[in-house]
Design a protein around this motif. Structure first.
Motif, PDB file in Angstrom:
ATOM      1  N   SER A   1       0.813  -1.228   0.000  1.00 51.87           N
ATOM      2  CA  SER A   1       0.000   0.000   0.000  1.00 51.87           C
ATOM      3  C   SER A   1       0.844   1.276   0.000  1.00 51.87           C
ATOM      4  O   SER A   1       0.406   2.305  -0.485  1.00 51.87           O
ATOM      5  CB  SER A   1      -0.901   0.018   1.226  1.00 51.87           C
ATOM      6  OG  SER A   1      -1.635  -1.176   1.293  1.00 51.87           O
TER       7      SER A   1
ATOM      8  N   TYR B   1      -3.913  -2.422  12.432  1.00 53.00           N
ATOM      9  CA  TYR B   1      -5.167  -2.084  11.735  1.00 53.00           C
ATOM     10  C   TYR B   1      -6.313  -2.961  12.257  1.00 53.00           C
ATOM     11  O   TYR B   1      -7.433  -2.482  12.456  1.00 53.00           O
ATOM     12  CB  TYR B   1      -5.027  -2.297  10.223  1.00 53.00           C
ATOM     13  CG  TYR B   1      -4.494  -1.116   9.450  1.00 53.00           C
ATOM     14  CD1 TYR B   1      -5.240   0.051   9.288  1.00 53.00           C
ATOM     15  CD2 TYR B   1      -3.240  -1.170   8.848  1.00 53.00           C
ATOM     16  CE1 TYR B   1      -4.748   1.127   8.552  1.00 53.00           C
ATOM     17  CE2 TYR B   1      -2.745  -0.097   8.108  1.00 53.00           C
ATOM     18  CZ  TYR B   1      -3.502   1.045   7.967  1.00 53.00           C
ATOM     19  OH  TYR B   1      -3.030   2.110   7.241  1.00 53.00           O
TER      20      TYR B   1
ATOM     21  N   SER C   1       2.041   2.693  11.552  1.00 52.84           N
ATOM     22  CA  SER C   1       1.538   1.797  12.593  1.00 52.84           C
ATOM     23  C   SER C   1       2.535   1.696  13.750  1.00 52.84           C
ATOM     24  O   SER C   1       2.350   0.907  14.664  1.00 52.84           O
ATOM     25  CB  SER C   1       1.276   0.420  11.984  1.00 52.84           C
ATOM     26  OG  SER C   1       2.419  -0.051  11.307  1.00 52.84           O
TER      27      SER C   1
HETATM   28  C1  SUD Z   1       0.340   2.042   8.356  1.00 46.55           C
HETATM   29  C2  SUD Z   1       1.046   2.520   7.103  1.00 46.55           C
HETATM   30  C3  SUD Z   1       0.848   4.036   6.962  1.00 46.55           C
HETATM   31  O1  SUD Z   1       1.702   4.585   5.985  1.00 46.55           O
HETATM   32  O2  SUD Z   1       2.464   2.329   7.083  1.00 46.55           O
HETATM   33  P1  SUD Z   1       3.562   1.529   7.947  1.00 46.55           P
HETATM   34  O3  SUD Z   1       3.256   1.594   9.399  1.00 46.55           O
HETATM   35  O4  SUD Z   1       3.566   0.112   7.454  1.00 46.55           O
HETATM   36  O5  SUD Z   1       4.853   2.233   7.611  1.00 46.55           O
HETATM   37  C4  SUD Z   1       0.452   1.851   5.830  1.00 46.55           C
HETATM   38  O6  SUD Z   1      -0.936   2.042   5.759  1.00 46.55           O
HETATM   39  C5  SUD Z   1       0.764   0.381   5.711  1.00 46.55           C
HETATM   40  O7  SUD Z   1       1.146   0.138   4.409  1.00 46.55           O
HETATM   41  P2  SUD Z   1       2.000  -1.198   4.004  1.00 46.55           P
HETATM   42  O8  SUD Z   1       3.011  -1.511   5.063  1.00 46.55           O
HETATM   43  O9  SUD Z   1       2.475  -0.992   2.604  1.00 46.55           O
HETATM   44  O10 SUD Z   1       0.861  -2.263   4.094  1.00 46.55           O
HETATM   45  P3  SUD Z   1       0.539  -3.575   3.226  1.00 46.55           P
HETATM   46  O11 SUD Z   1       1.783  -4.403   3.134  1.00 46.55           O
HETATM   47  O12 SUD Z   1      -0.162  -3.197   1.983  1.00 46.55           O
HETATM   48  O13 SUD Z   1      -0.506  -4.277   4.196  1.00 46.55           O
HETATM   49  C6  SUD Z   1      -0.158  -4.932   5.390  1.00 46.55           C
HETATM   50  C7  SUD Z   1      -1.434  -5.237   6.153  1.00 46.55           C
HETATM   51  O14 SUD Z   1      -1.919  -4.013   6.762  1.00 46.55           O
HETATM   52  C8  SUD Z   1      -3.339  -3.924   6.683  1.00 46.55           C
HETATM   53  N1  SUD Z   1      -3.733  -2.715   5.932  1.00 46.55           N
HETATM   54  C9  SUD Z   1      -2.814  -2.040   5.186  1.00 46.55           C
HETATM   55  C10 SUD Z   1      -3.182  -0.889   4.515  1.00 46.55           C
HETATM   56  C11 SUD Z   1      -4.527  -0.459   4.612  1.00 46.55           C
HETATM   57  N2  SUD Z   1      -4.931   0.640   3.981  1.00 46.55           N
HETATM   58  N3  SUD Z   1      -5.420  -1.150   5.347  1.00 46.55           N
HETATM   59  C12 SUD Z   1      -5.035  -2.275   6.020  1.00 46.55           C
HETATM   60  O15 SUD Z   1      -5.871  -2.883   6.711  1.00 46.55           O
HETATM   61  C13 SUD Z   1      -3.814  -5.219   6.032  1.00 46.55           C
HETATM   62  O16 SUD Z   1      -4.125  -6.117   7.063  1.00 46.55           O
HETATM   63  C14 SUD Z   1      -2.570  -5.711   5.275  1.00 46.55           C
HETATM   64  O17 SUD Z   1      -2.551  -7.113   5.140  1.00 46.55           O
END
Ligand code: SUD
Ligand code: ADP
Length: 288
Positions: free
Chosen positions: A134, A180, A247
């Motif tokens: 994402s 999440y 996160s």
């Molecule tokens: C929270 C964020 C904020 O920038 O970043 P990080 O904490 O990872 O850096 C992102 O939304 C993380 O994105 P990313 O790390 O690419 O997530 P992905 O691999 O696509 O998804 C991992 C898991 O997170 C959940 N997920 C992710 C994105 C989204 N919009 N909704 C979700 O529910 C899902 O359960 C998915 O299986």
């Protein structure tokens, strides 16, 4: 040999609007790149394989690596016959909420586009990046943007006013999916996204500080007291505003006055090993 820089991102805001039928969450978040970066070298090889050389023991060197997945996707989609050796020099903390793996994947897409002479635009690379994760689409461009959808719909924004960013990562790991999954949408306090956009447009530092917000912060803090303590300490040591990125568990503090940065960094190093003082990058990757 091609070199690409893969910078980390921080979330100035992170809002979740609803949970989608596909299990992902519909987000609205403002991200910006900071000057803490992994370094990536891409070298053509005669065999048709993809090889990963990673400098860090917690980073996979097989198809689980997001850089491998980026190379594999491009190779299959565009029927490339050449192989590549990808060397990753990791500086971004792992599983930190700073999109290190996503930025490596994005840099691999940009670099292989040049190495394999595919002639794709950044917009095309960003669409491909969404198939990997994402956050990859945003990382293809870098700079400052608001992301919608599950994070892959990108609208570029003005860069933030100049300041220092102090990043501190407690020595715990969090799973993004788990954070999440534990979010209770009936209780969230939504960040001031519109006000943050105004702050960026006006270059208003104080307004940017008062518009920071992340709906995942209370979830991660509820699971890990270390994050609560780190945020309190960073505020106490004098950062102008403090927030958890993504996160988590990384917490960042914004500091305008350069002379205060070493004092805050040294104080944090007393109880947290992973501390970095960096600048915002603000501007997008220059191409095509
Ligand atoms: C929270 C964020 C904020 O920038 O970043 P990080 O904490 O990872 O850096 C992102 O939304 C993380 O994105 P990313 O790390 O690419 O997530 P992905 O691999 O696509 O998804 C991992 C898991 O997170 C959940 N997920 C992710 C994105 C989204 N919009 N909704 C979700 O529910 C899902 O359960 C998915 O299986
Ligand atoms: N190139 C990479 N760099 C770091 N981690 C990677 C990479 N490729 C895959 N991973 C895996 O992705 C997980 C999340 O890593 P990372 O992208 O650093 O976290 P975050 O999305 O929280 O910023 C790690 O636990 C690691 O196993």
């Amino acid at each position: 040999m091609i070199y690409e820089k893969a910078p980390a991102k921080i979330n100035l805001t992170l809002d979740v609007l609803h949970k989608r039928p596909d299990g992902f969450h519909e987000v609205e978040m403002i991200m910006t790149t900071v000057d803490l970066a992994d370094r990536i070298w891409l070298r053509l090889t005669s065999e048709r394989s993809i090889t990963i050389k990673a400098s860090h023991r917690f980073v996979p060197n097989d198809r689980k690596n997001l850089a491998y997945q980026a190379a594999d996707l491009l190779r299959k989609r565009y029927r490339v016959n050449e192989g590549v050796e990808i060397t990753l020099d990791k500086n971004i903390p792992i599983a930190a909420g700073l999109a290190g793996g996503s930025s490596d994947a994005a840099a691999t897409l940009r670099g292989l586009n040049r190495l394999w002479k595919l002639g794709l635009s950044l917009d095309e690379l960003a669409v491909l990046g969404a198939e990997i994760g994402s956050d990859v689409s945003f990382c293809v461009y870098g700079g400052t943007a608001i992301a919608n959808g599950r994070g892959e719909k990108i609208t570029h924004l003005s860069p933030p006013p100049n300041c220092w960013v102090i990043l501190a990562k407690p020595s715990i790991g969090v799973s993004t999916g788990n954070i999440y999954g534990q979010l209770d949408l009936s209780t969230v306090s939504h960040p001031k996204t519109a006000q943050m956009i105004e702050a960026l447009k006006e270059g208003d530092y104080n307004k940017m500080c008062s518009s920071l917000g992340n709906v995942l912060e209370p979830v991660t803090m509820g699971l890990h007291d270390e994050v609560v303590v780190l945020k309190e300490q960073m505020e106490r040591f004098g950062a102008d505003a403090v927030l958890m990125s993504g996160s988590g568990p990384t917490v960042f503090g914004l500091v305008r006055q350069e002379s205060r940065v070493p004092k805050i960094v040294n104080a944090l190093k007393g109880f947290c090993q992973d501390v970095h003082a960096v600048r915002m990058l603000g501007e997008r990757v220059l191409v095509d």
